[in-house]
Design an enzyme around this catalytic site. Structure first.
Site, PDB file in Angstrom:
ATOM      1  N   LYS A  82     -22.871  17.984   4.676  1.00  0.00           N
ATOM      2  CA  LYS A  82     -22.318  16.633   4.703  1.00  0.00           C
ATOM      3  C   LYS A  82     -23.117  15.720   3.765  1.00  0.00           C
ATOM      4  CE  LYS A  82     -20.076  13.109   6.855  1.00  0.00           C
ATOM      5  NZ  LYS A  82     -18.623  12.931   6.936  1.00  0.00           N
TER       6      LYS A  82
ATOM      7  N   VAL B 213      -4.798  -9.706  -2.607  1.00  0.00           N
ATOM      8  CA  VAL B 213      -3.414  -9.531  -3.052  1.00  0.00           C
ATOM      9  C   VAL B 213      -2.479 -10.115  -1.998  1.00  0.00           C
ATOM     10  CG1 VAL B 213      -1.635  -7.886  -3.742  1.00  0.00           C
ATOM     11  CG2 VAL B 213      -4.040  -7.437  -4.309  1.00  0.00           C
TER      12      VAL B 213
ATOM     13  N   ALA C  60     -10.605  -1.515  -4.515  1.00  0.00           N
ATOM     14  CA  ALA C  60     -11.800  -0.833  -5.025  1.00  0.00           C
ATOM     15  C   ALA C  60     -12.360   0.118  -3.981  1.00  0.00           C
ATOM     16  CB  ALA C  60     -12.859  -1.846  -5.456  1.00  0.00           C
ATOM     17  N   GLY C  61     -11.462   0.825  -3.308  1.00  0.00           N
ATOM     18  CA  GLY C  61     -11.884   1.927  -2.451  1.00  0.00           C
ATOM     19  C   GLY C  61     -12.091   3.165  -3.298  1.00  0.00           C
TER      20      GLY C  61
ATOM     21  N   ASP D 153      -4.717   6.064   1.010  1.00  0.00           N
ATOM     22  CA  ASP D 153      -4.025   5.790   2.267  1.00  0.00           C
ATOM     23  C   ASP D 153      -2.639   5.204   2.053  1.00  0.00           C
ATOM     24  OD1 ASP D 153      -6.304   6.629   3.493  1.00  0.00           O
ATOM     25  OD2 ASP D 153      -6.984   4.652   4.139  1.00  0.00           O
TER      26      ASP D 153
ATOM     27  N   ALA E 242     -10.996  10.767   1.970  1.00  0.00           N
ATOM     28  CA  ALA E 242     -11.703  10.376   0.751  1.00  0.00           C
ATOM     29  C   ALA E 242     -11.530  11.443  -0.326  1.00  0.00           C
ATOM     30  CB  ALA E 242     -13.186  10.172   1.061  1.00  0.00           C
ATOM     31  N   GLN E 243     -11.561  12.703   0.078  1.00  0.00           N
ATOM     32  CA  GLN E 243     -11.456  13.801  -0.874  1.00  0.00           C
ATOM     33  C   GLN E 243     -10.137  13.759  -1.643  1.00  0.00           C
ATOM     34  OE1 GLN E 243     -11.662  18.736  -0.870  1.00  0.00           O
ATOM     35  NE2 GLN E 243     -11.692  17.600   1.046  1.00  0.00           N
TER      36      GLN E 243
ATOM     37  N   GLU F  11     -16.898  11.412  14.795  1.00  0.00           N
ATOM     38  CA  GLU F  11     -18.130  11.023  14.104  1.00  0.00           C
ATOM     39  C   GLU F  11     -18.752   9.785  14.753  1.00  0.00           C
ATOM     40  OE1 GLU F  11     -18.285  12.853   9.779  1.00  0.00           O
ATOM     41  OE2 GLU F  11     -17.297  10.901   9.790  1.00  0.00           O
TER      42      GLU F  11
END
Length: 395
Positions: free
Chosen positions: A373, A82, A12-13, A297, A313-314, A170
């Protein structure tokens, strides 16, 4: 197929959640049986984790309960881990049960890539989950408390960040903002604190425009960050790191942000992988099975030059949108859509009120980039939860 098809989504990412939300929006109630599996009852915003890791934000602000995102009448949620994927049997083995599927979406997220550096896995911290960032935050504060008890141990106040990619930069920005406040709280001389960034590549933020890289490194240096570029970590020990040139840096804290690999469950399942990431076709399906999709990923998507896109993420969100379309198209016997990545820009924060980024063809930096951002974050909240979630989390 006489019964309705079963779709199982693992993880659920970004990829898993957006796929589930798209399916529940566009599928009719009787078109598919959709199950979302995740080891936590919440979805967390990975791009926010560097802030609670440094202690500049609360971990709860990066957390969204899955029950607030999905329609329980359209999506079954299973909280479990899992253990094994058995594509030849169309089964997923969980720690406490087994699921059968007709279509599988693997979006389990990645694992820290240590590149075989001895001691990294055992002694370095990594920003990978809400629990890991809580630990990093508390560990950092504990170093100040220990120093007050052992003032001769200046290594407690030395912080090494391995990697000067997106996450590393970051985190450095937030850490550089946080440590002066801890100095005041614990009555510690700020001159005793060291923040050292070690990066094997010759430049920080690989892939970024050089003007923006220079701006970012200058801004972080002004906050006290020392960059050791073109310098590899040879080994991580209980006492710090050993560099490739033999130099030893004693540090109470080592945070590794130097890379992400895919999930080992894909390798174990027999999929063709590179560093744990499955090679997918233009429809995001594995080469071995046209009913198994892999996102985020865990997948490799090549650009026009034949090189993999970096896992972000994009790209996960865009993959999820195409994956959901193709699942629905398969069920309805309509045309599939090929995945094509549209880079809408990238922004890296440098701490409070500062950032660098590229949006379209425009380079932005400073406060304007920081606001962009924020806008990107708000847009994602809107995608998964609409205006109510934006009001609750994004403003």
């Amino acid at each position: 197929m006489s019964r309705i098809p079963r779709i199982v989504i693992l993880g659920a990412g970004y990829g898993g959640v957006v796929t589930a939300i798209r399916l529940q929006k566009h599928l009719n109630y009787n078109e598919a049986d959709v199950t979302l599996v995740n080891k936590h009852e919440y979805h967390y915003i990975t791009t926010h984790l560097h802030m609670p890791a440094a202690g500049t934000d609360k971990p709860e602000n990066a957390r969204i309960d899955i029950s607030k995102l999905i329609d329980e009448f359209k999506i079954d949620f299973v909280k479990s881990t899992v253990a094994q994927i058995r594509p030849q049997d169309k089964k997923v083995i969980l720690e406490d049960s087994t699921l059968s599927y007709d279509y599988l979406v693997i979006a389990l997220g990645g694992e820290p890539e240590t590149f075989g550096i001895p001691g990294l896995k055992e002694h370095a911290l990594s920003i990978r989950s809400l629990n890991s960032v809580r630990y990093i935050r508390e560990h950092i504060e504990f170093q100040f408390a220990k120093f007050k008890q052992e003032p001769q141990r200046k290594d407690y106040l030395t912080f090494v960040v391995g990697g000067a990619g997106f996450t590393g930069i970051e985190f450095l920005g937030e850490l550089a903002d946080r440590l002066p406040k801890l100095c005041r709280e614990f009555d510690v001389d700020p001159a005793l604190v060291q923040i050292i960034n070690v990066e094997a590549a010759p430049s920080a933020l690989p892939g970024f425009d050089q003007e923006l890289v220079d701006y970012a490194t200058t801004a972080l240096k002004a906050k006290g960050v020392v960059f050791r570029l073109a310098t590899a970590i040879k080994e991580c020990t209980e006492d710090g790191v050993i560099l490739a040139n033999g130099e030893i840096i004693k540090a109470g804290t080592v945070v590794w942000t130097g890379g992400v690999r895919g999930n080992r469950l894909l390798e174990d399942a027999g999929f063709e992988t590179m560093r744990g990431r499955a090679v997918v076709d233009s429809y995001l399906r594995t080469k071995e099975y046209d009913h198994v999709y892999v996102l985020g990923d865990c997948s490799i998507v090549l650009n026009e030059q034949g090189k993999p896109y970096p896992p972000t993420a994009q790209i996960s969100i865009q993959q999820a949108e195409v994956c959901a379309h193709n699942l629905i198209a398969t069920i309805r016997n309509s045309s599939l859509k090929e995945f094509s990545f549209h880079n809408r820009g990238t922004v890296a924060s440098l701490g409070k009120g500062d950032a660098v980024g590229i949006v379209g063809t425009h380079k932005i930096k400073g406060y304007k980039a920081a606001m962009m951002k924020k806008a990107i974050d708000v847009r994602y909240l809107y995608i998964i939860g609409g205006i109510p979630l934006v009001i609750r989390k994004g403003l």
